[in-house]
Design a protein around this motif. Structure first.
Motif, PDB file in Angstrom:
ATOM      1  N   ILE A  14      40.544  33.016  41.160  1.00 44.61           N
ATOM      2  CA  ILE A  14      39.266  32.545  41.650  1.00 44.61           C
ATOM      3  C   ILE A  14      39.528  31.323  42.520  1.00 44.61           C
ATOM      4  N   ASN A  15      38.919  31.324  43.707  1.00 46.88           N
ATOM      5  CA  ASN A  15      39.128  30.269  44.686  1.00 46.88           C
ATOM      6  C   ASN A  15      37.820  29.525  44.930  1.00 46.88           C
ATOM      7  N   TRP A  16      37.936  28.219  45.101  1.00 44.45           N
ATOM      8  CA  TRP A  16      36.769  27.367  45.357  1.00 44.45           C
ATOM      9  C   TRP A  16      37.089  26.430  46.514  1.00 44.45           C
ATOM     10  N   ALA A  17      36.117  26.196  47.371  1.00 45.53           N
ATOM     11  CA  ALA A  17      36.284  25.250  48.478  1.00 45.53           C
ATOM     12  C   ALA A  17      34.962  24.549  48.731  1.00 45.53           C
ATOM     13  N   ARG A  18      35.049  23.243  48.967  1.00 45.37           N
ATOM     14  CA  ARG A  18      33.859  22.458  49.290  1.00 45.37           C
ATOM     15  C   ARG A  18      34.303  21.229  50.076  1.00 45.37           C
ATOM     16  N   GLY A  19      33.769  21.122  51.284  1.00 45.68           N
ATOM     17  CA  GLY A  19      34.185  20.014  52.120  1.00 45.68           C
ATOM     18  C   GLY A  19      35.682  20.107  52.399  1.00 45.68           C
ATOM     19  N   GLY A  20      36.403  19.018  52.162  1.00 41.50           N
ATOM     20  CA  GLY A  20      37.839  19.011  52.363  1.00 41.50           C
ATOM     21  C   GLY A  20      38.622  19.460  51.153  1.00 41.50           C
ATOM     22  N   TRP A  21      37.934  19.832  50.065  1.00 41.21           N
ATOM     23  CA  TRP A  21      38.610  20.212  48.829  1.00 41.21           C
ATOM     24  C   TRP A  21      38.711  21.737  48.699  1.00 41.21           C
ATOM     25  N   ARG A  22      39.778  22.184  48.112  1.00 39.89           N
ATOM     26  CA  ARG A  22      39.887  23.588  47.718  1.00 39.89           C
ATOM     27  C   ARG A  22      40.765  23.678  46.475  1.00 39.89           C
ATOM     28  N   ALA A  23      40.498  24.678  45.656  1.00 37.70           N
ATOM     29  CA  ALA A  23      41.230  24.850  44.399  1.00 37.70           C
ATOM     30  C   ALA A  23      41.233  26.324  44.029  1.00 37.70           C
ATOM     31  N   SER A  24      42.180  26.694  43.181  1.00 36.05           N
ATOM     32  CA  SER A  24      42.237  28.069  42.696  1.00 36.05           C
ATOM     33  C   SER A  24      42.916  28.103  41.345  1.00 36.05           C
ATOM     34  N   LEU A  25      42.581  29.124  40.578  1.00 38.48           N
ATOM     35  CA  LEU A  25      43.195  29.392  39.285  1.00 38.48           C
ATOM     36  C   LEU A  25      43.445  30.880  39.207  1.00 38.48           C
ATOM     37  N   GLY A  26      44.687  31.271  38.901  1.00 31.47           N
ATOM     38  CA  GLY A  26      45.023  32.685  38.894  1.00 31.47           C
ATOM     39  C   GLY A  26      45.989  33.050  37.796  1.00 31.47           C
ATOM     40  N   ALA A  27      46.093  34.349  37.560  1.00 28.93           N
ATOM     41  CA  ALA A  27      47.029  34.875  36.559  1.00 28.93           C
ATOM     42  C   ALA A  27      47.444  36.280  36.966  1.00 28.93           C
ATOM     43  N   VAL A  28      48.685  36.617  36.659  1.00 23.00           N
ATOM     44  CA  VAL A  28      49.194  37.968  36.900  1.00 23.00           C
ATOM     45  C   VAL A  28      49.855  38.455  35.614  1.00 23.00           C
ATOM     46  N   ARG A  29      49.427  39.610  35.158  1.00 23.69           N
ATOM     47  CA  ARG A  29      50.009  40.226  33.968  1.00 23.69           C
ATOM     48  C   ARG A  29      50.989  41.314  34.398  1.00 23.69           C
ATOM     49  N   TYR A  30      52.267  41.137  34.016  1.00 29.85           N
ATOM     50  CA  TYR A  30      53.290  42.144  34.240  1.00 29.85           C
ATOM     51  C   TYR A  30      53.434  42.948  32.959  1.00 29.85           C
ATOM     52  N   ALA A  31      53.250  44.251  33.051  1.00 26.15           N
ATOM     53  CA  ALA A  31      53.266  45.103  31.870  1.00 26.15           C
ATOM     54  C   ALA A  31      54.689  45.290  31.344  1.00 26.15           C
ATOM     55  N   ASP A  32      54.782  45.708  30.079  1.00 25.47           N
ATOM     56  CA  ASP A  32      56.076  46.119  29.547  1.00 25.47           C
ATOM     57  C   ASP A  32      56.648  47.214  30.447  1.00 25.47           C
ATOM     58  N   GLN A  33      57.937  47.159  30.671  1.00 24.57           N
ATOM     59  CA  GLN A  33      58.569  48.257  31.410  1.00 24.57           C
ATOM     60  C   GLN A  33      59.464  49.032  30.457  1.00 24.57           C
ATOM     61  N   ASP A  34      58.902  50.115  29.918  1.00 26.99           N
ATOM     62  CA  ASP A  34      59.672  50.967  29.016  1.00 26.99           C
ATOM     63  C   ASP A  34      59.933  52.338  29.618  1.00 26.99           C
ATOM     64  N   HIS A  35      59.567  52.505  30.897  1.00 25.33           N
ATOM     65  CA  HIS A  35      59.941  53.725  31.617  1.00 25.33           C
ATOM     66  C   HIS A  35      61.307  53.465  32.251  1.00 25.33           C
ATOM     67  N   VAL A  36      62.355  53.640  31.472  1.00 25.41           N
ATOM     68  CA  VAL A  36      63.682  53.197  31.883  1.00 25.41           C
ATOM     69  C   VAL A  36      64.631  54.382  32.012  1.00 25.41           C
ATOM     70  N   ALA A  37      65.700  54.139  32.764  1.00 28.19           N
ATOM     71  CA  ALA A  37      66.719  55.152  32.984  1.00 28.19           C
ATOM     72  C   ALA A  37      67.689  55.202  31.809  1.00 28.19           C
ATOM     73  N   ALA A  38      68.558  56.186  31.829  1.00 25.59           N
ATOM     74  CA  ALA A  38      69.598  56.296  30.800  1.00 25.59           C
ATOM     75  C   ALA A  38      70.473  55.043  30.838  1.00 25.59           C
ATOM     76  N   ASN A  39      70.802  54.525  29.648  1.00 30.40           N
ATOM     77  CA  ASN A  39      71.650  53.340  29.486  1.00 30.40           C
ATOM     78  C   ASN A  39      71.008  52.068  30.039  1.00 30.40           C
ATOM     79  N   GLU A  40      69.690  52.073  30.185  1.00 28.65           N
ATOM     80  CA  GLU A  40      68.961  50.886  30.649  1.00 28.65           C
ATOM     81  C   GLU A  40      68.017  50.429  29.550  1.00 28.65           C
ATOM     82  N   SER A  41      67.927  49.125  29.340  1.00 32.15           N
ATOM     83  CA  SER A  41      67.047  48.593  28.304  1.00 32.15           C
ATOM     84  C   SER A  41      65.653  48.326  28.859  1.00 32.15           C
TER      85      SER A  41
END
Length: 752
Positions: free
Chosen positions: A661-688
């Motif tokens: 979420i981004n906010w701007a007013r006058g000379g000010w601007r701010a943001s707060l964000g998040a990114v969720r990276y999922a478990d990666q269990d779709h793996v190849a042979a001999n890969e964890s």
């Protein structure tokens, strides 16, 4: 030789330049004229810091002028304030929040972009249309020789970009525009920008300056930029080694009746993760009424540690049977110092453009000569040296419109002379020559815009026969593309794309033979690899209604003879991985929503949500046997390996869901964000598998325009605010090196 050895003269010159740039005596540009121009980089003034509608920015990657909204092929662009907000020390990290794009990770010094699950030799990073001249596709520990802090605009072409850049862009391309060779006069006689920043997580100290100017008669235009960055070993939330690896090591010690020494595990700080970078360039152009001609000289020098790596040497028993696992034949090893990289690149460029030249509306010539050296240190000793000398030239011509069609043709030629010197040089010297010709055309049929294209390339690889008995190879590749955009209404459109793209194997895939220290594995190439062919189909949609903008796409890529690195499950001085090929499929989707929630007395509030997913799988069934020869001095260890013809491909990027979420007013601007990276269990042979994680960040900036036309900006950026342990599944270092912990970066920017 310490990694961060001081170089006082260079630092003094840089900070003197910064002082001049920040001083009040410089002729200022009118800050109100700062706009994200869609034209050439020289017309995009270096003090462009105002909010930009990125969908309306002109894309420089294609010879045919078009904006992001009008292109029929998927593309993302960062420029202006949006680029300032995300700039990082690597191009991969800078683009890490673009839908469909993630970053590889080999410590903070290395981060290549991963586009829709493709990386390495399938994603080409170019500098305004020309290859960067580095060898970052040879090894995952080689950095891209591009400095994001000096970029004006970065474009990401998603899907095959072979029509424009050849077979090395079969998975996509990233075009970095830096304006080092001006193509037009500047808006003011002298203008530029400067930045100073620091960081807590790694004790960062960065300074950069850029100055552009035009002579009184408007014909001579110059460019200067410089950057210096130093960081120390960065903080991490816990142990450097993953819990899985520590448990495995503890079990091995217990099995052998050994005890680990207390205090030997890295905790709280990741050793050998410091980085030092110096970059700079000077360019000069003559600009006339119908064109320009210019040249530039640039340097890029970086030194960085490779976390989790040290070399071990000792007497090797060549009679040891790796299959029997004879316990009586243990090798005695002496651990040397940590592995560090010293990379240096010098580059000369020439560019020229001519408008209204007979049947052509524009002609553009680009040429570059690059000298690159990459030295790997083992403690204080030189281990392996990689040298690469490259030349590249490109000529593009855009025809005047004919019968409603816009047409462009081009020719491209490149030569690479590569060698690796040292006991652990796992790739023999080679010389590669590439030549290509391409054609692109588009036309508007009412609400439908159609684009067609074709390209043919010839690739030759001559290998040093004194080092290997493997044969020289030559390849012919052909690529075809058709795409369309159907504007059903002013607010809603659909896009369709079909591509057939081919890629020739690289020298590394053909001729690797030995221990690759960076990955800690023995890599074996296959000299008989064939051309791989990708057939892509994509459906996209764009909807813009009032304050909401939505874009989404789904795609399928079917590969014939896909080249990949298979883990054989054999350990012979390290895990043995062999380059091989088989049919494969990639299926994915991505979406992004931008919503202007409110714009009132409280300020402007915007919400962005994005997500992407990709799955890469071998599409065959059953198994096949291949013969593998692991070199050991004057003889080989020979194996017959059974490889499955189905299952997931290794090191695939995990699914993500993010928002801010981004906010701007006058000379000010701010943001707060998040990114969720999922478990990666779709793996190849001999890969964890790799557990998921969430990265939270925040940004705050205050911008002020002064009465004399200058502008200042003070900023504070927070990263990984939850101090979460994050391990990148696509990285060979995921068990040894987590991402940095909680950090705060702060600094000041000046626009003049």
């Amino acid at each position: 030789m310490p990694l961060i050895a001081p170089r006082h003269p260079r630092q003094t010159l840089l900070f003197l330049a910064l002082g001049v740039a920040l001083g009040p005596g410089v002729a200022p540009a009118n800050a109100e004229q700062a706009t994200a121009s869609a034209g050439p980089a020289a017309e995009t003034t270096p003090h462009d810091h105002q909010p930009v509608d990125l969908h309306a920015v002109e894309v420089r990657s294609s010879p045919l002028p078009s904006t992001v909204d009008n292109l029929t092929r998927p593309v993302a662009v960062l420029t202006g304030e949006a680029l300032d907000k995300v700039k990082a020390s690597s191009i991969g990290e800078t683009l890490g929040k673009v839908a469909g794009v993630q970053s590889s990770y080999f410590g903070p010094g290395v981060g290549r972009p991963i586009v829709r699950g493709f990386d390495g030799a399938r994603v080409q990073v170019v500098s305004d249309g020309l290859g960067t001249g580095d060898v970052s596709t040879v090894s995952v520990d080689h950095a891209v020789s591009v400095e994001p802090f000096l970029a004006d605009q970065i474009e990401v072409l998603k899907g095959p970009a072979t029509l424009l850049y050849g077979s090395g862009a079969i998975g996509g391309a990233v075009n970095v525009i830096d304006g080092r060779i001006p193509e037009a006069a500047t808006a003011e006689p002298l203008q530029g920008r400067a930045e100073l920043r620091g960081g807590t997580v790694n004790d960062e100290k960065t300074g950069m300056v850029r100055v552009d100017g035009t002579s009184a008669d408007g014909h001579l235009v110059f460019h200067f930029d410089g950057l210096h960055r130093e960081t120390g070993d960065y903080d991490i939330p816990g142990y450097a080694e993953s819990a899985t690896l520590r448990a495995q090591e503890a079990a091995e010690h217990e099995e052998h009746g050994e005890h680990e020494e207390e205090g030997e595990e890295a905790y709280g700080t990741l050793p050998n993760s410091a980085v030092r970078t110096d970059a700079g360039a000077f360019g000069l152009s003559w600009v006339g009424d119908r064109g320009f001609i210019g040249a530039s000289y640039s340097m890029f020098h970086t030194r960085y540690g490779v976390p989790g790596h040290s070399h071990e040497h000792g007497e090797e028993d060549h009679d040891h049977d790796p299959i029997a696992g004879d316990d009586d034949d243990h090798e005695e090893h002496e651990e040397e110092g940590p592995v560090r990289i010293d990379m240096d690149q010098r580059r000369s460029e020439l560019r020229a453009g001519l408008d209204d030249a007979g049947v052509f509306s524009t002609l553009r010539l680009k040429a570059a000569h690059t000298e690159y050296t990459h030295t790997e240190y083992e403690g204080s000793e030189v281990g392996t040296v990689f040298n690469n000398t490259g030349d590249e030239a490109r000529l593009e011509g855009v025809f005047k419109p004919w019968n409603g069609w816009n047409n462009a043709v081009g020719v491209q030629w490149g030569n690479r002379d590569f060698e690796a010197i040292g006991d652990e040089a796992f790739v023999p010297p080679s010389q590669s020559t590439d030549a290509g010709v391409f054609w692109i055309a588009d036309r508007q049929f009412g609400p439908v815009k159609l684009e067609l294209g074709a390209r043919h390339d010839q690739n030759e690889i001559d290998v040093d026969n004194a080092v290997t008995a493997a044969p020289d190879r030559d390849f012919d590749t052909n690529s075809l593309s058709a795409s369309m955009r159907w504007s059903i209404t002013d607010d809603f459109s659909l896009s369709f794309g079909l591509d057939r793209a081919q890629r020739a194997p690289t020298a590394e895939e053909l001729y690797s033979s030995g221990l690759h220290v960076a990955t800690g594995s023995v890599e074996i190439g296959q000299p008989n690899l064939d051309v791989e062919t990708a057939n892509r189909a994509e459906l996209g949609m764009h909807w813009h209604a009032g304050p909401v903008r939505l874009s989404a796409s789904i795609y399928h890529v079917g590969f014939d003879d896909f080249i990949y690195q298979a883990d054989t499950g054999i350990d012979d001085g390290g895990p043995v991985r062999v380059w091989t090929q088989d049919d494969a499929e990639f299926n994915g989707a991505e979406a992004e929503v931008n919503w202007t929630i409110a714009d009132n007395s409280s300020g402007s509030w915007d919400l962005r949500v994005f997500g992407d997913v990709v799955r890469g799988e071998l599409s065959g069934s059953g198994s096949r046997d291949i013969d593998v020869a692991v070199p050991h001095g004057d003889h080989d260890h020979d194996y017959t390996v059974e490889l499955q013809r189905g299952g997931y491909l290794p090191r695939m990027a995990p699914s993500r869901l993010g928002g801010e979420i981004n906010w701007a007013r006058g000379g000010w601007r701010a943001s707060l964000g998040a990114v969720r990276y999922a478990d990666q269990d779709h793996v190849a042979a001999n890969e964890s598998s790799t557990p998921g994680y969430t990265l939270v960040d925040a940004h705050l900036a205050w911008h002020v325009d002064t009465s004399n036309g200058n502008a200042w900006e003070v900023f504070v950026d927070g990263s990984n605010l939850l101090d979460e342990e994050a391990r990148v599944h696509t990285s060979f270092l995921k068990e040894l090196a987590p991402l940095p912990g909680r950090g705060v970066a702060f600094g000041v920017r000046a626009f003049f």
